[in-house]
Design a protein around this motif. Structure first.
Motif, PDB file in Angstrom:
ATOM      1  N   GLU A 115      -9.765  13.013   4.255  1.00 51.12           N
ATOM      2  CA  GLU A 115      -8.858  12.585   5.323  1.00 51.12           C
ATOM      3  C   GLU A 115      -7.749  11.669   4.832  1.00 51.12           C
ATOM      4  OE1 GLU A 115     -12.199  11.804   4.877  1.00 51.12           O
ATOM      5  OE2 GLU A 115     -12.738  10.759   6.747  1.00 51.12           O
ATOM      6  N   THR A 116      -7.984  10.946   3.730  1.00 51.83           N
ATOM      7  CA  THR A 116      -6.909  10.100   3.209  1.00 51.83           C
ATOM      8  C   THR A 116      -5.746  10.946   2.699  1.00 51.83           C
ATOM      9  OG1 THR A 116      -7.840   9.976   0.962  1.00 51.83           O
ATOM     10  CG2 THR A 116      -8.565   8.307   2.560  1.00 51.83           C
ATOM     11  N   ALA A 117      -6.020  12.173   2.298  1.00 54.91           N
ATOM     12  CA  ALA A 117      -4.985  13.085   1.818  1.00 54.91           C
ATOM     13  C   ALA A 117      -4.460  14.000   2.915  1.00 54.91           C
ATOM     14  CB  ALA A 117      -5.539  13.932   0.673  1.00 54.91           C
ATOM     15  N   LEU A 118      -5.046  13.943   4.101  1.00 57.82           N
ATOM     16  CA  LEU A 118      -4.671  14.879   5.160  1.00 57.82           C
ATOM     17  C   LEU A 118      -3.199  14.792   5.550  1.00 57.82           C
ATOM     18  CD1 LEU A 118      -5.600  17.122   6.982  1.00 57.82           C
ATOM     19  CD2 LEU A 118      -6.673  15.435   8.483  1.00 57.82           C
ATOM     20  N   PRO A 119      -2.593  13.596   5.657  1.00 55.53           N
ATOM     21  CA  PRO A 119      -1.150  13.569   5.937  1.00 55.53           C
ATOM     22  C   PRO A 119      -0.329  14.277   4.865  1.00 55.53           C
ATOM     23  CG  PRO A 119      -2.133  11.429   6.381  1.00 55.53           C
ATOM     24  CD  PRO A 119      -3.180  12.236   5.678  1.00 55.53           C
ATOM     25  N   ALA A 120      -0.693  14.084   3.600  1.00 58.59           N
ATOM     26  CA  ALA A 120       0.027  14.750   2.515  1.00 58.59           C
ATOM     27  C   ALA A 120      -0.198  16.259   2.565  1.00 58.59           C
ATOM     28  CB  ALA A 120      -0.425  14.190   1.167  1.00 58.59           C
ATOM     29  N   ILE A 121      -1.425  16.672   2.880  1.00 55.41           N
ATOM     30  CA  ILE A 121      -1.719  18.096   2.963  1.00 55.41           C
ATOM     31  C   ILE A 121      -0.931  18.737   4.104  1.00 55.41           C
ATOM     32  CG2 ILE A 121      -3.536  19.767   3.523  1.00 55.41           C
ATOM     33  CD1 ILE A 121      -5.479  17.925   1.987  1.00 55.41           C
ATOM     34  N   GLY A 122      -0.907  18.076   5.259  1.00 57.85           N
ATOM     35  CA  GLY A 122      -0.155  18.618   6.386  1.00 57.85           C
ATOM     36  C   GLY A 122       1.314  18.774   6.061  1.00 57.85           C
ATOM     37  N   ARG A 142       0.844  -1.184   0.000  1.00 56.74           N
ATOM     38  CA  ARG A 142       0.000   0.000   0.000  1.00 56.74           C
ATOM     39  C   ARG A 142       0.888   1.247   0.000  1.00 56.74           C
ATOM     40  NH1 ARG A 142      -2.843  -3.634  -0.873  1.00 56.74           N
ATOM     41  NH2 ARG A 142      -4.891  -4.141  -0.011  1.00 56.74           N
ATOM     42  N   THR A 143       0.378   2.339  -0.561  1.00 52.90           N
ATOM     43  CA  THR A 143       1.135   3.589  -0.635  1.00 52.90           C
ATOM     44  C   THR A 143       0.623   4.577   0.396  1.00 52.90           C
ATOM     45  OG1 THR A 143       1.457   3.254  -3.004  1.00 52.90           O
ATOM     46  CG2 THR A 143       1.882   5.459  -2.132  1.00 52.90           C
ATOM     47  N   TYR A 144       1.548   5.156   1.158  1.00 53.68           N
ATOM     48  CA  TYR A 144       1.213   6.144   2.182  1.00 53.68           C
ATOM     49  C   TYR A 144       2.126   7.358   2.072  1.00 53.68           C
ATOM     50  CZ  TYR A 144      -2.311   3.485   4.646  1.00 53.68           C
ATOM     51  OH  TYR A 144      -3.481   2.846   4.969  1.00 53.68           O
ATOM     52  N   THR A 145       1.811   8.388   2.839  1.00 61.29           N
ATOM     53  CA  THR A 145       2.641   9.590   2.918  1.00 61.29           C
ATOM     54  C   THR A 145       3.528   9.524   4.150  1.00 61.29           C
ATOM     55  OG1 THR A 145       1.021  10.996   1.796  1.00 61.29           O
ATOM     56  CG2 THR A 145       2.632  12.102   3.197  1.00 61.29           C
TER      57      THR A 145
END
Length: 276
Positions: free
Chosen positions: A143-150, A81-84
């Motif tokens: 919320e799935t993009a929230l780590p990348a946004i932060g 799986r791909t994560y930030t």
């Protein structure tokens, strides 16, 4: 083959587990495995994680001496799986990755729900695209993009302006997002509606005033497939963004696994966009 020279895959070990909101869990990894991963600064902002199989076995691909991995067992790719990478501290050999909590729904979420210090997964690769310098930004995600946004907000240039529109389940899921740029944060709450079943995020994002003039603008969008497709049409056809001034990528599609979504549509990518 040894990863003494920073070669992947690298087994990374959980050092700490913390819930930063009721539905967002931050897992801190530390130690030699993170040191190996951090030895190449191009391995952020994204990271490909290999999770254990149902029986607990952590099987790994083979590195024959370079960046390309060999996967003798093709079923192993289903464990990726791909994560930030939310935070990477090479000096301390620490790395934070945030997981949206879905209980036992999904491979990564089920693992994160049970993660404890000492547990291990593996890092198979990393990289990705960062936001380019601009005068004004539109940043849109759930919320799935929230780590990348932060992570992105923390690295925007001082003096830039813009708006970030973020959809979360409810007010309790808001996070303290900070940036050296002058970015207005607009939170959108589903308030009981399941993720991926409303138009709230796209409605709020298309309502943001877009500045005219000679400003260099950039738009970044990552969310559920229907939202990113609508936002791509809006940015090009109504908001007047050039393709190369946008990066619109789906993180997930309602009713599909990440593997299936990637295989069928490559996350709705358009390779004419910014470095896509």
């Amino acid at each position: 083959m040894s990863n003494e020279d920073g070669l992947l895959p690298s087994v990374i070990e959980v050092a700490k587990v913390e819930d930063i909101t009721p539905r967002m869990r931050r897992v801190t990894f530390a130690g030699r495995g993170v040191e190996v991963y951090a030895s190449d600064p191009t391995r952020v902002p994204n990271i490909k994680l290999i999770f254990p199989r149902e029986n607990g076995d952590l099987d790994l691909p083979v590195n024959t001496g370079g960046r390309r991995l060999e996967w003798p067992d093709p079923t192993l790719k289903a464990q990726v799986r791909t994560y930030t990478v939310r935070r990477l501290d090479p000096a301390a050999s620490e790395m934070d990755i945030d997981f949206v909590r879905h209980g036992d729904e999904g491979l990564a979420s089920a693992w994160a729900e049970r993660a404890r210090p000492g547990d291990r997964i593996a890092a198979a690769g990393g990289g990705g695209i960062v936001a380019p310098p601009a005068d004004w930004y539109l940043i849109v995600g759930d919320e799935t993009a929230l780590p990348a946004i932060g992570r992105m907000l923390e690295r925007l240039p001082e003096g830039a302006r813009g708006t970030a529109v973020v959809e979360v389940a409810d007010e309790g899921e808001r996070q303290d997002l900070r940036s050296p740029a002058d970015i207005e944060i607009r939170w959108v709450h589903r308030d009981g509606a399941p993720a991926g079943t409303t138009t709230h995020l796209a409605d709020a994002a298309t309502a943001v005033p877009i500045p005219d003039g000679e400003l260099k603008r950039f738009a970044w969008v990552s969310a559920e497939s229907a939202t990113v497709l609508r936002m791509r049409r809006y940015l090009r056809n109504e908001a007047g963004f050039d393709r190369r001034s946008t990066l619109v990528i789906g993180y997930w599609r309602h009713g599909m696994t990440e593997t299936g979504y990637g295989r069928t549509t490559d996350h709705d990518r358009d390779f004419t966009e910014h470095d896509a």
